[in-house]
Design a protein around this motif. Structure first.
Motif, PDB file in Angstrom:
ATOM      1  N   ASP A 132       0.828  -1.212   0.000  1.00 16.32           N
ATOM      2  CA  ASP A 132       0.000   0.000   0.000  1.00 16.32           C
ATOM      3  C   ASP A 132       0.860   1.259   0.000  1.00 16.32           C
ATOM      4  O   ASP A 132       0.501   2.266  -0.620  1.00 16.32           O
ATOM      5  N   PHE A 133       1.986   1.195   0.694  1.00 14.15           N
ATOM      6  CA  PHE A 133       2.888   2.344   0.740  1.00 14.15           C
ATOM      7  C   PHE A 133       3.496   2.591  -0.643  1.00 14.15           C
ATOM      8  O   PHE A 133       3.560   3.733  -1.114  1.00 14.15           O
ATOM      9  N   VAL A 134       3.922   1.526  -1.298  1.00 12.19           N
ATOM     10  CA  VAL A 134       4.485   1.638  -2.652  1.00 12.19           C
ATOM     11  C   VAL A 134       3.422   2.156  -3.618  1.00 12.19           C
ATOM     12  O   VAL A 134       3.704   3.007  -4.474  1.00 12.19           O
ATOM     13  N   LYS A 135       2.206   1.675  -3.469  1.00  9.04           N
ATOM     14  CA  LYS A 135       1.109   2.128  -4.327  1.00  9.04           C
ATOM     15  C   LYS A 135       0.876   3.632  -4.152  1.00  9.04           C
ATOM     16  O   LYS A 135       0.655   4.360  -5.133  1.00  9.04           O
ATOM     17  N   LEU A 136       0.944   4.097  -2.917  1.00  9.56           N
ATOM     18  CA  LEU A 136       0.775   5.527  -2.657  1.00  9.56           C
ATOM     19  C   LEU A 136       1.891   6.334  -3.325  1.00  9.56           C
ATOM     20  O   LEU A 136       1.633   7.385  -3.930  1.00  9.56           O
ATOM     21  N   ILE A 137       3.118   5.851  -3.226  1.00 13.09           N
ATOM     22  CA  ILE A 137       4.233   6.531  -3.890  1.00 13.09           C
ATOM     23  C   ILE A 137       3.992   6.602  -5.397  1.00 13.09           C
ATOM     24  O   ILE A 137       4.173   7.652  -6.023  1.00 13.09           O
ATOM     25  N   GLU A 138       3.572   5.489  -5.973  1.00 12.35           N
ATOM     26  CA  GLU A 138       3.319   5.455  -7.416  1.00 12.35           C
ATOM     27  C   GLU A 138       2.252   6.469  -7.821  1.00 12.35           C
ATOM     28  O   GLU A 138       2.347   7.104  -8.877  1.00 12.35           O
ATOM     29  N   GLU A 139       1.255   6.634  -6.975  1.00 11.45           N
ATOM     30  CA  GLU A 139       0.165   7.570  -7.268  1.00 11.45           C
ATOM     31  C   GLU A 139       0.595   9.028  -7.109  1.00 11.45           C
ATOM     32  O   GLU A 139       0.076   9.909  -7.807  1.00 11.45           O
ATOM     33  N   GLU A 140       1.538   9.278  -6.220  1.00  7.21           N
ATOM     34  CA  GLU A 140       1.847  10.657  -5.839  1.00  7.21           C
ATOM     35  C   GLU A 140       3.164  11.204  -6.381  1.00  7.21           C
ATOM     36  O   GLU A 140       3.351  12.418  -6.446  1.00  7.21           O
ATOM     37  N   ILE A 141       4.085  10.350  -6.767  1.00  9.09           N
ATOM     38  CA  ILE A 141       5.435  10.814  -7.088  1.00  9.09           C
ATOM     39  C   ILE A 141       5.456  11.783  -8.271  1.00  9.09           C
ATOM     40  O   ILE A 141       6.257  12.722  -8.303  1.00  9.09           O
TER      41      ILE A 141
END
Length: 255
Positions: free
Chosen positions: A28-37
């Protein structure tokens, strides 16, 4: 879902404490990074493929070679931006310089929340004897120096002009741009301001590596509630991050 394993403590109307723990990156943390980076790095006009964003960051990190301090600071600041956006702060700065490929200069971040402007400064350390309070003090001192300086302080570039340029690219906002223009004019004309006029977000990240542990919320709260309320500022939103290492971020960039 508490992706950041965080605790938010409202000390009073002026001070909010955020205690954040990032040991490893969950899916979930990696997914958030992918969405926000993309937005964090390029702003509202981001149309860059995430593979290219990763490659640009990898190039910058590779150029730093053995400069661990720069890499640690980069990742620490990124996590702070990621967290602030998750808390519905609206970003008006880019996580890069406009003139080069590295992270940005001037204020580390410019945000809006509930029609109020917030200025960010991030500090990090791998020295375990350092404390979150000492790193927050460093961040506070840096942002105070930038806010309270003017053209006569020759060692300081105009942070407001830099912020204005970032707004125009990151997330255009006429009112905020005019505000930056006025503050920039004050800077070059030596009309000084005080930190008590501004909302600030000082950030501290401690890399613990093999000494990993979560923040003791009660203990850290006791330290801050005695001292942080003495700091001048309109409002303070304090971020303290226990982070294991930069390894998971490097792994993300390399994948």
């Amino acid at each position: 879902m508490n992706i950041f394993n965080h605790t938010v403590i409202q000390l009073d109307k002026k001070v909010t404490l955020n205690f954040i723990n990032v040991e490893n990156y969950s899916k979930d943390f990696v997914k958030l990074i992918e969405e926000e980076i993309g937005f964090i790095r390029n702003g509202i006009v981001n149309d860059e493929d995430i593979k290219d964003i990763k490659k640009r960051i990898k190039i910058w990190i590779d150029r730093k070679k053995k400069d661990e301090r720069a890499k640690n600071g980069f990742v620490a600041e990124f996590i702070c931006h990621l967290y602030l956006r998750s808390r519905k702060f609206e970003q008006y700065s880019l996580f890069k310089n406009l003139e080069e490929r590295g992270p940005k200069k001037g204020f580390d971040g410019l945000y809006m929340l509930d029609n109020e402007m917030w200025l960010v400064e991030s500090k990090s350390t791998t020295v375990l004897k350092n404390t979150h309070f000492s790193e927050i003090n460093k961040a506070y001192s840096d942002i105070k120096m930038k806010i309270e300086s003017s053209e006569e302080n020759l060692e300081i570039n105009d942070p407001w002009e830099n912020a204005k340029h970032h707004i125009q690219i990151a997330n255009p906002n006429k009112t905020l741009t005019e505000n930056m223009k006025k503050l920039s004019s004050d800077f070059i004309n030596n009309k000084k301001h005080k930190i008590k006029e501004f909302n600030i977000i000082p950030c501290s990240t401690i890399y613990l590596k093999g000494s990993w542990k979560k923040i003791d919320d009660d203990e850290l709260k006791k330290i801050f509630e005695k001292e942080i309320v003495k700091k001048d500022a309109k409002k303070l939103n304090v971020l303290c991050v226990n982070k294991k290492s930069v390894d998971d971020f490097i792994k993300f960039i390399n994948n």
